[in-house]
Write an enzyme that holds these catalytic residues in place. Structure first.
Site, PDB file in Angstrom:
ATOM      1  N   HIS A 248       2.403  43.164 -51.963  1.00  0.00           N
ATOM      2  CA  HIS A 248       3.468  42.356 -52.532  1.00  0.00           C
ATOM      3  C   HIS A 248       4.277  41.645 -51.270  1.00  0.00           C
ATOM      4  O   HIS A 248       5.204  40.996 -51.625  1.00  0.00           O
ATOM      5  CB  HIS A 248       4.627  43.163 -53.362  1.00  0.00           C
ATOM      6  CG  HIS A 248       5.014  44.367 -52.868  1.00  0.00           C
ATOM      7  ND1 HIS A 248       4.854  45.605 -53.584  1.00  0.00           N
ATOM      8  CD2 HIS A 248       5.541  44.637 -51.742  1.00  0.00           C
ATOM      9  CE1 HIS A 248       5.435  46.571 -52.844  1.00  0.00           C
ATOM     10  NE2 HIS A 248       5.700  45.766 -51.845  1.00  0.00           N
ATOM     11  N   ASN A 249       3.528  41.683 -50.181  1.00  0.00           N
ATOM     12  CA  ASN A 249       4.186  40.889 -48.882  1.00  0.00           C
ATOM     13  C   ASN A 249       2.870  40.242 -48.540  1.00  0.00           C
ATOM     14  O   ASN A 249       2.128  40.843 -47.558  1.00  0.00           O
ATOM     15  CB  ASN A 249       4.647  41.945 -47.867  1.00  0.00           C
ATOM     16  CG  ASN A 249       6.065  42.304 -48.296  1.00  0.00           C
ATOM     17  OD1 ASN A 249       6.595  41.756 -49.441  1.00  0.00           O
ATOM     18  ND2 ASN A 249       6.890  42.940 -47.311  1.00  0.00           N
ATOM     19  N   SER A 282       8.494  54.693 -63.294  1.00  0.00           N
ATOM     20  CA  SER A 282       8.244  53.352 -62.933  1.00  0.00           C
ATOM     21  C   SER A 282       7.144  52.843 -64.081  1.00  0.00           C
ATOM     22  O   SER A 282       6.977  53.485 -65.043  1.00  0.00           O
ATOM     23  CB  SER A 282       7.310  53.619 -61.512  1.00  0.00           C
ATOM     24  OG  SER A 282       8.164  53.857 -60.420  1.00  0.00           O
ATOM     25  N   HIS A 299       8.257  43.458 -58.161  1.00  0.00           N
ATOM     26  CA  HIS A 299       7.418  44.541 -57.486  1.00  0.00           C
ATOM     27  C   HIS A 299       8.239  45.966 -57.532  1.00  0.00           C
ATOM     28  O   HIS A 299       7.884  46.898 -57.199  1.00  0.00           O
ATOM     29  CB  HIS A 299       7.156  44.215 -56.041  1.00  0.00           C
ATOM     30  CG  HIS A 299       8.456  44.225 -55.200  1.00  0.00           C
ATOM     31  ND1 HIS A 299       9.666  43.973 -55.214  1.00  0.00           N
ATOM     32  CD2 HIS A 299       8.575  45.188 -54.038  1.00  0.00           C
ATOM     33  CE1 HIS A 299      10.656  44.202 -54.493  1.00  0.00           C
ATOM     34  NE2 HIS A 299       9.758  45.169 -53.469  1.00  0.00           N
ATOM     35  N   LYS A 377       9.761  61.138 -48.871  1.00  0.00           N
ATOM     36  CA  LYS A 377      10.177  60.196 -48.135  1.00  0.00           C
ATOM     37  C   LYS A 377      10.123  60.515 -46.519  1.00  0.00           C
ATOM     38  O   LYS A 377       9.601  59.408 -45.923  1.00  0.00           O
ATOM     39  CB  LYS A 377      11.990  60.123 -48.294  1.00  0.00           C
ATOM     40  CG  LYS A 377      12.367  59.372 -49.786  1.00  0.00           C
ATOM     41  CD  LYS A 377      11.919  58.150 -50.194  1.00  0.00           C
ATOM     42  CE  LYS A 377      12.682  56.983 -49.349  1.00  0.00           C
ATOM     43  NZ  LYS A 377      12.229  55.780 -49.552  1.00  0.00           N
TER      44      LYS A 377
END
Length: 396
Positions: A248-249, A282, A299, A377
């Site tokens: 998505h970039n 999600s 996104h 994370k």
């Protein structure tokens, strides 16, 4: 903060002879859209060569350019893609006999520690690498990074389209691994080399930029596979090919036009995982966006608060332990306390509203939800002994 009404379009004068660029915002009156983000869209629309800016419902301000937008232009602007070229989200099937979050969270590998091609040559995760490493960029291989990047073990929740889910090999209750990460320094190196000479200006040699850009996109996809393999081996599962892997970039050349996406996923007939937060589902969607949306979809949920605001408000409302156990009962593995607050679910927009906006504008059809079990994370400090053991094995 201000709100933008559904599909409002406005025109701004542009220096190109092709006429004014249009701005389309695919968000309902119920969506939280910051005025600063809208202002950035109009600033982009005024760039030389710009034709159309499509803003997704997860739109929010970025550094110099909006995040959650797809921008079509006859001129290639590297800053509209940003530094994390190749960032995307991949979904991998996971086969585990039992999925107890507490036990699995303790077994996640240290995804801050890069795989060294020499010291870790015997790591089985390397089996997913076919051919050379793009751009020869070996720094940061197998690592997730910071910010909103994550690796998440999740369970398929609600299935909206059983036939479509079945074609993907998915059913209610199945386990998947979601990996959200980018090019780990490679994209930043490419953008810095450009901005050092040209600032926010266009690429003087689009072909040369695209060659480096494409390496970063391939690197990001490879790295997501490496991380998935590392986690699969650590949890006692077999690595698998991704069911979904959309960047998505990036910028793509479409019908002779440069289509820049920054925080916007390709929406031209592809399956896309639109990330919620670590405390919400999600959504896996079938995207079918047309030219008015620049063939793109959202996104993720999109930030509602800046990191500073999330940190300040979060510390006033939550304890660290409260943030390690989410409202859906999942666990968060994160040894960085500041990041825990910055990435709290309350710092993001409602994913349900983002999905509703995409559906209302006929950009995507929900296929299934994924419900978090463990969201990784950064490693917890308590996992240090395991990391030391892995380092010793790598040196042997």
């Amino acid at each position: 903060m201000s709100q933008q009404h559904s599909r409002q379009e406005s025109s701004l004068p542009s220096t190109t002879a092709m006429g004014p660029a249009t701005v389309a915002v695919f968000a309902s009156p119920a969506s939280w859209i910051e005025s600063d983000a809208l202002a950035q869209c109009h600033q982009v629309a005024a760039l030389d060569g710009m034709m159309h800016v499509a803003a997704m419902p997860d739109l929010h301000p970025g550094k110099g350019a909006p995040i959650g937008a797809a921008m079509a232009s006859t001129v290639l602007y590297p800053f509209l893609v940003g530094s994390d070229i190749g960032c995307g989200i991949a979904v991998f099937p996971m086969k585990l006999k039992r999925a107890v979050p507490e036990k699995l969270a303790a077994r996640f590998p240290d995804l801050d520690r890069a795989l060294d091609p020499e010291q870790d040559a015997d790591d089985p995760a390397w089996d997913v690498v076919k051919g050379d490493i793009p751009a020869g960029h070996v720094e940061g291989l197998g690592t997730v990074g910071r910010g909103n990047h994550f690796v998440e073990l999740a369970r398929i929740g609600t299935v909206f389209e059983p036939g479509h889910a079945s074609r993907l090999g998915l059913a209610d209750g199945d386990l998947v691994l979601i990996v959200h990460s980018g090019s780990r320094g490679l994209g930043e190196r490419i953008l810095r080399a450009h901005t050092a000479v040209h600032g926010a200006g266009p690429a003087p040699d689009p072909g040369a930029y695209l060659a480096m850009h494409d390496d970063a996109v391939r690197w990001g996809s490879l790295n997501r596979r490496l991380m998935a393999a590392r986690v699969a081996h650590a949890l006692g599962a077999e690595p698998a090919e991704p069911l979904v892997d959309q960047c998505h970039n990036l910028v793509e050349v479409r019908d002779g036009v440069y289509l820049h996406r920054k925080g916007a996923a390709p929406g031209d007939g592809r399956d896309v995982l639109i990330a919620g937060t670590r405390g919400t589902p999600s959504y896996l969607v079938a995207a079918h966006a047309g030219p008015d949306a620049n063939h793109s979809v959202a996104h993720g949920a999109g930030r509602k608060m800046s990191r500073a605001d999330a940190l300040r408000r979060g510390r006033a409302k939550h304890t660290v332990e409260e943030l390690r156990r989410t409202p859906v009962g999942s666990l968060v593995v994160c040894g960085d306390r500041q990041l825990l607050f910055e990435e709290a679910p309350t710092a993001y927009k409602r994913i349900e509203q983002v999905i509703a906006d995409l559906v209302d504008h006929d950009l995507a059809t929900p296929v299934a939800t994924t419900v978090p079990l463990v969201t990784y994370k950064t490693p917890d400090l308590g996992s240090a002994p395991q990391r030391d053991q892995r380092r010793k094995r790598g040196r042997q």
